[in-house]
Design an enzyme around this catalytic site. Sequence first.
Site, PDB file in Angstrom:
ATOM      1  N   HIS A  80     -19.018  -7.296 138.869  1.00 14.72           N
ATOM      2  CA  HIS A  80     -17.654  -7.752 138.613  1.00 14.72           C
ATOM      3  C   HIS A  80     -17.558  -8.618 137.354  1.00 14.72           C
ATOM      4  O   HIS A  80     -18.420  -9.430 137.057  1.00 14.72           O
ATOM      5  CB  HIS A  80     -17.123  -8.530 139.821  1.00 14.72           C
ATOM      6  N   ASP A  81     -16.501  -8.363 136.593  1.00 16.73           N
ATOM      7  CA  ASP A  81     -16.112  -9.171 135.428  1.00 16.73           C
ATOM      8  C   ASP A  81     -17.054  -9.044 134.239  1.00 16.73           C
ATOM      9  O   ASP A  81     -16.950  -9.814 133.287  1.00 16.73           O
ATOM     10  CB  ASP A  81     -15.969 -10.651 135.809  1.00 16.73           C
ATOM     11  N   GLY A 132     -22.683 -10.691 137.860  1.00 17.83           N
ATOM     12  CA  GLY A 132     -21.286 -10.902 137.496  1.00 17.83           C
ATOM     13  C   GLY A 132     -21.108 -11.702 136.222  1.00 17.83           C
ATOM     14  O   GLY A 132     -21.942 -12.523 135.838  1.00 17.83           O
TER      15      GLY A 132
END
Length: 260
Positions: A123-124, A141
């Site tokens: 994520h991200d 992340g």
Amino acid sequence: MSSATIHPSAIIHPDARLGSNVSVGPYSIIGEHVEIGENTSIGPHVVISGHTRIGRDNRIFQFNSIGEVPQDKKYAGEPTRLEIGDRNTIREFCTFNLGTAQDSGVTRLGDDNWIMAYVHIAHDCQVGNRTTFANNAQLAGHVHIDDWAILGGYTGVHQFCRIGAHTMTAVGTVVLQDIPPFVMAAGNTASPFGINAEGLKRRGFSAEALLALKRAYRTLYKSGLMLEEARAKLEEEVKAHPEIQPILDFLAVSKRGIIR
């Protein structure tokens, strides 16, 4: 779904948006909020879910999970996104996750990237253009990977790390701090091993530019100077050698400190 080629066993949500000449292989599943650009091919047994936008001319091979929810206990179902650019090759068994509300809310992969099997982009993460991730490279992340970076097989990158442009890591490298542009790194934990001279030659860097970058590397890593002192010296050197400006720009945004 105009002019798309869909295998009869594939499951495509009626609200998914597929461009012309998209192909979807057997048993693949395309979710409600997915957008896929023209001339992209999706192999068999691929699941593309979430608010995911994929550009044109991508090749996504079998057994990938694209756009699934983050592996983050804080995620509470927010409508975050995954964005994939154009002309990427994504090989088997990769997992790319949506962003989170704790960051910008989007995970991004740029254009012309070569992603080998079993790669995880969490994520991200923000991945640039023309990168190469060898088998089993793993991003935690919030990682940033700049253009032309090469991650060797089984490279693991700690959350919030940044890897600069034109870098290269060896097989099995464990990255716990940032890697400045042009640097080769290896080891557990990662240490610097000169600049990526061969890669830079292949990309058209002149002999003069390579010499300037080698001098900058020595200033940063071999001079015995503290980091702030090395930065001050590089700020003087950049006046005559603008090729090293990306190093200074990188140091200005580095938050985890650079590998030593």
